[in-house]
Design an enzyme around this catalytic site. Structure first.
Site, PDB file in Angstrom:
ATOM      1  N   HIS A 102      -5.488  -3.436  -2.024  1.00  0.00           N
ATOM      2  CA  HIS A 102      -5.182  -2.433  -3.055  1.00  0.00           C
ATOM      3  C   HIS A 102      -5.115  -3.033  -4.461  1.00  0.00           C
ATOM      4  CE1 HIS A 102      -4.477   1.296  -0.839  1.00  0.00           C
ATOM      5  NE2 HIS A 102      -4.055   0.517   0.138  1.00  0.00           N
ATOM      6  N   SER A 161       0.802  -1.222   0.000  1.00  0.00           N
ATOM      7  CA  SER A 161       0.000   0.000   0.000  1.00  0.00           C
ATOM      8  C   SER A 161       0.836   1.273   0.000  1.00  0.00           C
ATOM      9  CB  SER A 161      -0.954  -0.010   1.196  1.00  0.00           C
ATOM     10  OG  SER A 161      -0.251  -0.288   2.392  1.00  0.00           O
ATOM     11  N   LYS A 179     -11.855   0.399  -1.033  1.00  0.00           N
ATOM     12  CA  LYS A 179     -10.811   1.043  -1.840  1.00  0.00           C
ATOM     13  C   LYS A 179     -11.256   1.122  -3.292  1.00  0.00           C
ATOM     14  CE  LYS A 179      -7.663   0.240   1.770  1.00  0.00           C
ATOM     15  NZ  LYS A 179      -6.535  -0.445   2.372  1.00  0.00           N
TER      16      LYS A 179
HETATM   17  C1  LIG Z   1      -6.400  -0.604   3.637  1.00  0.00           C
HETATM   18  C2  LIG Z   1      -5.834  -1.907   3.948  1.00  0.00           C
HETATM   19  C3  LIG Z   1      -6.412  -2.709   4.917  1.00  0.00           C
HETATM   20  C4  LIG Z   1      -7.587  -2.253   5.725  1.00  0.00           C
HETATM   21  O1  LIG Z   1      -8.777  -2.281   4.964  1.00  0.00           O
HETATM   22  P1  LIG Z   1     -10.042  -1.505   5.511  1.00  0.00           P
HETATM   23  O2  LIG Z   1     -11.194  -2.102   4.772  1.00  0.00           O
HETATM   24  O3  LIG Z   1      -9.841  -0.056   5.241  1.00  0.00           O
HETATM   25  O4  LIG Z   1     -10.112  -1.783   6.982  1.00  0.00           O
HETATM   26  C5  LIG Z   1      -5.868  -3.951   5.132  1.00  0.00           C
HETATM   27  N1  LIG Z   1      -4.797  -4.379   4.427  1.00  0.00           N
HETATM   28  C6  LIG Z   1      -4.220  -3.626   3.486  1.00  0.00           C
HETATM   29  C7  LIG Z   1      -3.063  -4.156   2.723  1.00  0.00           C
HETATM   30  C8  LIG Z   1      -4.712  -2.366   3.224  1.00  0.00           C
HETATM   31  O5  LIG Z   1      -4.126  -1.602   2.307  1.00  0.00           O
END
Ligand SMILES: *Cc1c(COP(=O)(O)O)cnc(C)c1O
Length: 395
Positions: free
Chosen positions: A212, A184, A242
């Site tokens: 992502h 990320s 996302k």
């Molecule tokens: C954003 C993210 C999360 C968390 O996801 P949410 O749905 O926002 O809680 C977990 N793992 C990775 C790799 C992320 O980028």
């Protein structure tokens, strides 16, 4: 004199400020889209995970409105007690098909998937072999599990193999390889095909966190589709928050996995289900990705153009392979300064990323592409990033 039991609150914040490590929270007065109003200012946003712009897609919004009218605002219970709707079932079936797996589960968030499921998959007698740059939510899940954690070098499958050889000697009950799909903070991609080969050799299970990758890789289907690894990855964690632009976590895999998760993950069992409007918006968002391929195409066209341009200016974008484009600055103070000047003088909203998200000496601004940006927007952003970068002697 009596001591103040909460004096540390102020002291620790003061310390963060002195080190340029404070997070400034800004407030949006319009939706999360490239042209929004933030702290009273019209800005160009380059810092959301809403890659495809689906947070403001008319079909997604309409689905949320319709379901809210029909089912109301809240779920009223955790999923296993009374919080699952026919909508939830529709979503889970649709999402499983979309990901080409047997079954899926809509969980609270991506964070909740990692912190709830990982400690059930592994425990004290087990070993987790984890990429050194894995997301904090994976690290938290592994900590909660009590399993032994072995770190392998970032995206390095020969080091992974060495670590697995070490792990094998310990005669663990289970071995689990865990990796982000798309990292990320750097936007690079895990070598999942090679990881799958090594995993098979050692009889290890694979957990990939595709938060992502979804909406971006594999025509929006994620990293497993990107590498044609359907059926070879045991556990896929993901997020509807996302690329899909809505909210929620997902688990995708075998029927056995989904039943296990629904019965054992503590975050799934102990936290309220999504509001029906959110579930309906998630369904609509998957439908949009399936029927309107132009959004994924646009985000990639923008990515290729923007990345080349900032690289030509002299910015270090690391190993980015996706719409996550870091401008790696180094010093946290300088990264904060670049972001501040871009916001205040150029109306460009890019967030500085500092410790603990990344190592202090790799502080950066993380730029993220969005399908709703136009070529004019990109050029506006590029000339501001060049001008201020030169002014601050970053490039
Ligand atoms: C954003 C993210 C999360 C968390 O996801 P949410 O749905 O926002 O809680 C977990 N793992 C990775 C790799 C992320 O980028």
């Amino acid at each position: 004199m009596k001591r103040d039991p909460v004096a540390f609150l102020k002291e620790e914040m003061k310390d963060l400020r002195n080190k340029n490590l404070e997070w400034i929270i800004r407030y949006l007065e319009e939706g999360s889209k490239p042209h929004s109003v933030v702290d009273g200012k019209k800005v160009l946003m380059l810092n959301t995970n809403n890659y495809l712009g689906l947070a403001s897609h008319p079909k997604v919004i309409q689905a949320a409105i319709d379901a809210t009218r029909k089912y109301g605002a809240g779920a009223g219970a955790v999923p296993v007690i009374a919080g699952s709707f026919d909508l939830t079932k529709i979503f889970q079936e649709k999402f499983a098909k979309f990901k080409e797996v047997e079954a899926s589960l809509l969980c609270q968030t991506g964070y909740a998937v990692n912190s709830g499921l990982i400690p059930m998959l592994v425990g004290k007698p087990d070993i987790v072999v984890s990429d050194e740059l894995n997301h904090g939510s994976i690290i938290d899940g592994v900590r909660l599990s009590g399993a032994k954690r072995i770190i392998y070098k970032h995206r390095d499958t020969s080091d992974l193999e060495n670590q697995l050889k070490e792990a094998e000697k310990e005669r663990a009950r289970r071995i689990c390889i865990i990796t982000d799909g798309v990292f990320s903070m750097d936007g690079d991609i895990a070598p999942l095909g090679d990881i799958a080969k090594v995993a098979e050799e050692f009889g290890a299970m694979i957990f990939v966190d595709d938060c992502h990758g979804e909406g971006v890789l594999g025509n929006g289907r994620g990293i497993v589709a990107h590498f044609n690894l359907q059926g070879k990855v045991h556990i896929e964690g993901g997020s509807m928050s996302k690329g899909f632009g809505v909210f929620g976590g997902t688990v995708a895999g075998s029927k056995d996995l989904i039943e296990f998760c629904a019965n054992k993950s503590r975050t799934y069992l102990l936290s309220t289900a999504h509001p029906p409007g959110v579930v309906a918006a998630c369904i609509a968002s998957i439908e949009v990705v399936e029927t309107e391929p132009e959004h994924v195409k646009r985000v990639w066209d923008h990515t290729n153009y923007f990345k080349k341009e900032v690289q030509n200016m002299g910015y270090n974008t690391g190993n980015s392979e996706t719409p996550i484009i870091p401008l790696i600055i180094g010093d946290p103070g300088k990264a904060q300064e670049l972001a501040r000047v871009l916001f205040e003088e150029e109306n460009i909203y890019g967030t500085p990323i500092v410790f603990p998200m990344v190592a202090k000496e790799l502080s950066r601004i993380r730029v993220q592409m969005n399908a709703l940006l136009t070529k004019d927007d990109l050029n506006t952003a590029l000339s501001a990033i060049e001008k201020i970068g030169k002014k601050l002697k970053i490039i």
